[in-house]
Every structure is written in structure tokens, then in C-alpha cells.
Enzyme design. Sequence first.
Site, PDB file in Angstrom:
ATOM      1  CB  CYS A   1      -0.596   0.212   1.115  1.00  0.00           C
ATOM      2  SG  CYS A   1      -1.850  -1.041   1.333  1.00  0.00           S
TER       3      CYS A   1
HETATM    4  N1  LIG Z   1      -2.639  -6.989   1.336  1.00  0.00           N
HETATM    5  C1  LIG Z   1      -3.484  -5.192   2.646  1.00  0.00           C
HETATM    6  O1  LIG Z   1      -2.235  -4.862   3.448  1.00  0.00           O
HETATM    7  C2  LIG Z   1      -4.532  -4.384   1.910  1.00  0.00           C
HETATM    8  C3  LIG Z   1      -5.038  -3.349   2.782  1.00  0.00           C
HETATM    9  C4  LIG Z   1      -5.957  -2.559   2.213  1.00  0.00           C
HETATM   10  C5  LIG Z   1      -5.995  -2.531   0.906  1.00  0.00           C
HETATM   11  N2  LIG Z   1      -5.228  -3.427  -0.529  1.00  0.00           N
HETATM   12  C6  LIG Z   1      -5.881  -3.256  -1.158  1.00  0.00           C
HETATM   13  O2  LIG Z   1      -6.424  -4.642  -1.712  1.00  0.00           O
HETATM   14  C7  LIG Z   1      -6.071  -5.550  -3.123  1.00  0.00           C
HETATM   15  C8  LIG Z   1      -6.081  -6.404  -2.491  1.00  0.00           C
HETATM   16  O3  LIG Z   1      -4.766  -6.752  -2.484  1.00  0.00           O
HETATM   17  P1  LIG Z   1      -3.974  -8.158  -1.596  1.00  0.00           P
HETATM   18  O4  LIG Z   1      -3.297  -7.690  -1.030  1.00  0.00           O
HETATM   19  O5  LIG Z   1      -4.954  -8.601  -1.026  1.00  0.00           O
HETATM   20  O6  LIG Z   1      -3.431  -8.655  -3.156  1.00  0.00           O
HETATM   21  P2  LIG Z   1      -3.075 -10.809  -3.018  1.00  0.00           P
HETATM   22  O7  LIG Z   1      -2.066 -10.382  -4.006  1.00  0.00           O
HETATM   23  O8  LIG Z   1      -2.874 -11.031  -2.166  1.00  0.00           O
HETATM   24  O9  LIG Z   1      -4.033 -11.162  -4.022  1.00  0.00           O
HETATM   25  C9  LIG Z   1      -4.611 -11.143  -4.854  1.00  0.00           C
HETATM   26  C10 LIG Z   1      -5.470 -12.549  -5.409  1.00  0.00           C
HETATM   27  O10 LIG Z   1      -6.128 -11.801  -6.372  1.00  0.00           O
HETATM   28  C11 LIG Z   1      -5.807 -12.974  -6.617  1.00  0.00           C
HETATM   29  N3  LIG Z   1      -6.277 -12.598  -8.978  1.00  0.00           N
HETATM   30  C12 LIG Z   1      -5.597 -11.785 -10.063  1.00  0.00           C
HETATM   31  N4  LIG Z   1      -6.053 -11.662 -10.585  1.00  0.00           N
HETATM   32  C13 LIG Z   1      -7.591 -11.519 -10.686  1.00  0.00           C
HETATM   33  C14 LIG Z   1      -8.517 -11.716 -11.142  1.00  0.00           C
HETATM   34  N5  LIG Z   1      -8.198 -11.341 -12.210  1.00  0.00           N
HETATM   35  N6  LIG Z   1      -9.512 -12.898 -11.007  1.00  0.00           N
HETATM   36  C15 LIG Z   1      -9.463 -13.045  -9.829  1.00  0.00           C
HETATM   37  N7  LIG Z   1      -8.377 -12.719  -8.963  1.00  0.00           N
HETATM   38  C16 LIG Z   1      -7.164 -12.640  -9.576  1.00  0.00           C
HETATM   39  C17 LIG Z   1      -4.498 -13.426  -7.272  1.00  0.00           C
HETATM   40  O11 LIG Z   1      -4.548 -14.870  -7.455  1.00  0.00           O
HETATM   41  C18 LIG Z   1      -4.410 -13.792  -5.610  1.00  0.00           C
HETATM   42  O12 LIG Z   1      -4.811 -14.278  -4.908  1.00  0.00           O
HETATM   43  C19 LIG Z   1      -4.943  -4.058  -3.281  1.00  0.00           C
HETATM   44  O13 LIG Z   1      -5.862  -2.898  -4.325  1.00  0.00           O
HETATM   45  C20 LIG Z   1      -4.875  -4.098  -2.791  1.00  0.00           C
HETATM   46  O14 LIG Z   1      -4.111  -2.188  -2.408  1.00  0.00           O
HETATM   47  C21 LIG Z   1      -3.863  -4.524   0.361  1.00  0.00           C
END
Ligand SMILES: NC(=O)c1ccc[n+]([C@@H]2O[C@H](COP(=O)([O-])OP(=O)(O)OC[C@H]3O[C@@H](n4cnc5c(N)ncnc54)[C@H](O)[C@@H]3O)[C@@H](O)[C@H]2O)c1
Length: 445
Positions: free
Chosen positions: A281
Site C-alpha cells: 500500500c
Molecule cells: N494487503 C493489504 O494490506 C491491503 C490493505 C488495503 C488495501 N489493499 C488493496 O487490496 C487489493 C488486493 O490486495 P491483496 O494484498 O489482497 O493482493 P494479493 O496479491 O494478496 O491477492 C490478490 C489475489 O487476486 C488474485 N487475482 C489476480 N487477478 C485476478 C483476477 N483477474 N480474477 C480473480 N482473481 C485474481 C490473485 O491470484 C490473488 O490471490 C489491492 O488493491 C491492494 O492495494 C491491500
Amino acid sequence: MAASSATSPAAQLLASKIAARTATVAVVGMGYVGMPLAVTVADAGFAVLAVDIDDARVAAIARGESYIGDVPSARLGPLVESGKIRSTVRFRELQDADAIIICVPTPLNKTKEPDLSYVVSALREIKAYLRRGQLIILESTTYPGFTREVGLPMLEEVGYRCGDEFFLTFSPERTDPGNPRYDVSNTTKVLGGVTATCTEMGAALYRQVIETVHVVSSTDAAEMAKLLENTFRAVNIGLVNEVALMCNTLGIDTWEVIAAASTKPFGFMPFYPGPGLGGHCLPIDPLYLSWKLRSHNYTARFIELAQTINASMPGFVVQLAADTLNDHSRAVRGSRICIYGVAYKPNIDDVRESPALEIIELLHRKGANVVYTDPHVAEIEVEGRRYVGVTEAEARSSDLAIITTDHAAFDLVALARDGNLILDTRNATRRAAVPAEYLHKVVRL
Ligand SMILES: NC(=O)c1ccc[n+]([C@@H]2O[C@H](COP(=O)([O-])OP(=O)(O)OC[C@H]3O[C@@H](n4cnc5c(N)ncnc54)[C@H](O)[C@@H]3O)[C@@H](O)[C@H]2O)c1
């Protein structure tokens, strides 16, 4: 739920399914954000369809095995067994969902510009199976305007009217992995819809699952609120990192200064310096905002300055490491240097954007023999090289230990007693109460 003001038949049907918790909720993207959300929604009684493109992840969920630290398999397993959570790689099954929550990655591309390809790809699949009455919620972080300017026209191509026949909202995720106090259910959820009915539908769903929902007037405001939160942190960390650079120049103990300023009961909030910004982030989200503003001919000055300072920290740490070794008549080249902690923050296993990786690369280029120890991360890859973590006992025989992450499991007293030089970028040795007799080995950021 209170009597709904939703007027269209599709809205009324959806509202009643949400109120009765008979709605099926699909979570698209089962990562750090999607997994905790899916189990929270299922715990509230909704049927959850967990969708991901990663076969291995979908199979693990089907076995009731969690790969996300904050969600133990003991919590996921029973939900899968009872049929509350079902996983799939087939997007066609989205037709069964009443609400679809998108939690896919939003990284930067090689030129540090927003890479929205994952969201666009997920939206394309959703569009292919969109049916009347569905609620689409985007949780992935994005720039202000994205939901309205990109998401809405894509979904409208199907021919349904947004606000009457389908509903679109943006609700930023605020997950703080490893936080023992705040999880999905007790972290207030900000939400804005494309229309008032969209907002009403989104808020109705989250109110069944989350203690407090804070509604804003538009998707743009909800997108901007998320970027304010993370820009606030990135800028304040940039400020305190610069304070660390200034204190270092002036020969003042940064940590003592912050502790003193923190005694002020109003008007001051402590932030702490470190080896650089990490995680999915803080190093990324502010750049979504500055990128968007560039298209309006506006330069986001605070963001760019904070980015410059934060990005300089790994190099500064390497310089301090070189100086520390030099003070003991040693060179970086040929020294065994152990990085304590490669996760980007304490007590988690996530190494995305971790500054420790850049520090490893910079030290490697200078000819150091770099190893790392991290109880949460078994192995890493840096610029194509694979590193397997060493034990703490093995780590202690290094010429220099650089504490980059303050994992609770580290035995820093043992490191100070049995080890050689220590460069502490987190004030961890002070928190661990390393005895005064070993402090001559310690250099702090
Ligand atoms: N990790 C954090 O602490 C956090 C906190 C707040 C916001 N976010 C936001 O949340 C969002 C997700 O982040 P995350 O950390 O969970 O990512 P991540 O990489 O842990 O997980 C994403 C998942 O999405 C899957 N994926 C990718 N493309 C896809 C598609 N087209 N269809 C279905 N699945 C798909 C991947 O295989 C993976 O399992 C991002 O925008 C991030 O900025 C993350």
C-alpha cells in the site's frame, strides 16, 4: 434492515436478500484482503463464492487450508465444510452471486504507473456474466474517478441501467495484516456508490457484516479517502525519515527525540523512521494519486518529496552499514552481513516492496556475503537469486547484523551478547532492553 427506500424491483429484491442474509456474495481475488473478507462475510451467515485465477489457491480453499496468516485454517475449514464458502476458478459461476466484491491486486508497472490490468480483467469477467440485480463492489485501491470513469462504462455496455438494474460502489479495504485489535468486522467501512441506490445497496450489505459503515456521496470521494489515509502515512513517514537523516547529520539520537516529542498530549502524533517503505500500500497508493493529478497538470508535491526521501532510505542504511564496518577496519566486500527480518513489517510474512530486499541487493552489489533470518519467511528471491533464511543461531556469527524488521520472535539480547556489530534501523534493541554492556556493538538509525 430498516425499510428500504430502494424503488426498482431489482433493488427491492436485492435489499430483501441482504436483509435475510440469503444473498450469495462472491469475493474475486482471494489474497490478503479477499480471504479475511470472505470468512467474515461467511461468518455473518452469507453463502460465499471465493473466486481466484490461481488454481493452487482455489484448491487450497476447497481443502479448507488457508495460506493467509491472519486467517487460520481452523477458521476457514469449518466454513468450507459446512458449504458456506465454496471456491472456484470459473467466472461463469458469478451468475449465482447477488453481490460481487473485487479484491484483486493494483500494483505499479515498471514505469511506476498504476497497473489496473487485474481490475479491468476482473471487470471484464464480471461483465460477461452480469445479470439484473447484481451489486458490484470494488475494494481494490485505485485512483479517484476510476470506478465512475472506467468501471461504470464497462458494465453499462451490457445494457442494464446502473442504480436500477445493477449497482456499483467503491469501498476501500483497510486491512492491516497482523493487527491483533482491528480486523474486517470492527474497522469502519467507507463506501460510496455511483447512485444513491447503489450506495444504499452496498451499505446494506456491509452493515450485516461490519460494525460501522461510513457513507460518502460518491465513488470518487471513497477512492480519495483511501488515498488520503495512505498518503498521510507515507508523507509522515517521509518527514520522520528526513528527521532521522537530520539527526544523523547532527549527531542526535532520533529515537530519543521522537520519544520526547511524543510526551506532548496534543498536536503531535509519533511516526517512526526505518529502512524505507514496504508493503502493497504505502509505497504504491500515493503514486496512484500523483499519477491521476499529472493528467490534470497538477504536481502532487508532498507525495513526490516523501517518495524521494523514503526511496533513499535503503541506500542510506547501506551507507551506515559500510561506515559501521569501516569504523571497525572492515570492508563491505567479503563481510558476512545478516539481514534481520525481510517482511515489510513485524510479525507477518509479506515481503512485497520490502526495503530489506533492496538493501540485500545493494549489499550484494558491493560484494558482501548477504544472508537473512526471518521466522516468518522461509525463502526469498532477489533479482533472480534465491536466498534461504538462516537460523538466528547461524545469523549471530555474522560480521554485521542489520535489523530491518522488528519481529517479536527475534532474540536480540542473544544477538547483542553473542553477535558482532549491529545496525538497528527500528530501535528494536532498545525495546528489547539489550543490556548496556553490549550497547557498544549497536549503531542506531
Ligand atoms: N494487503 C493489504 O494490506 C491491503 C490493505 C488495503 C488495501 N489493499 C488493496 O487490496 C487489493 C488486493 O490486495 P491483496 O494484498 O489482497 O493482493 P494479493 O496479491 O494478496 O491477492 C490478490 C489475489 O487476486 C488474485 N487475482 C489476480 N487477478 C485476478 C483476477 N483477474 N480474477 C480473480 N482473481 C485474481 C490473485 O491470484 C490473488 O490471490 C489491492 O488493491 C491492494 O492495494 C491491500
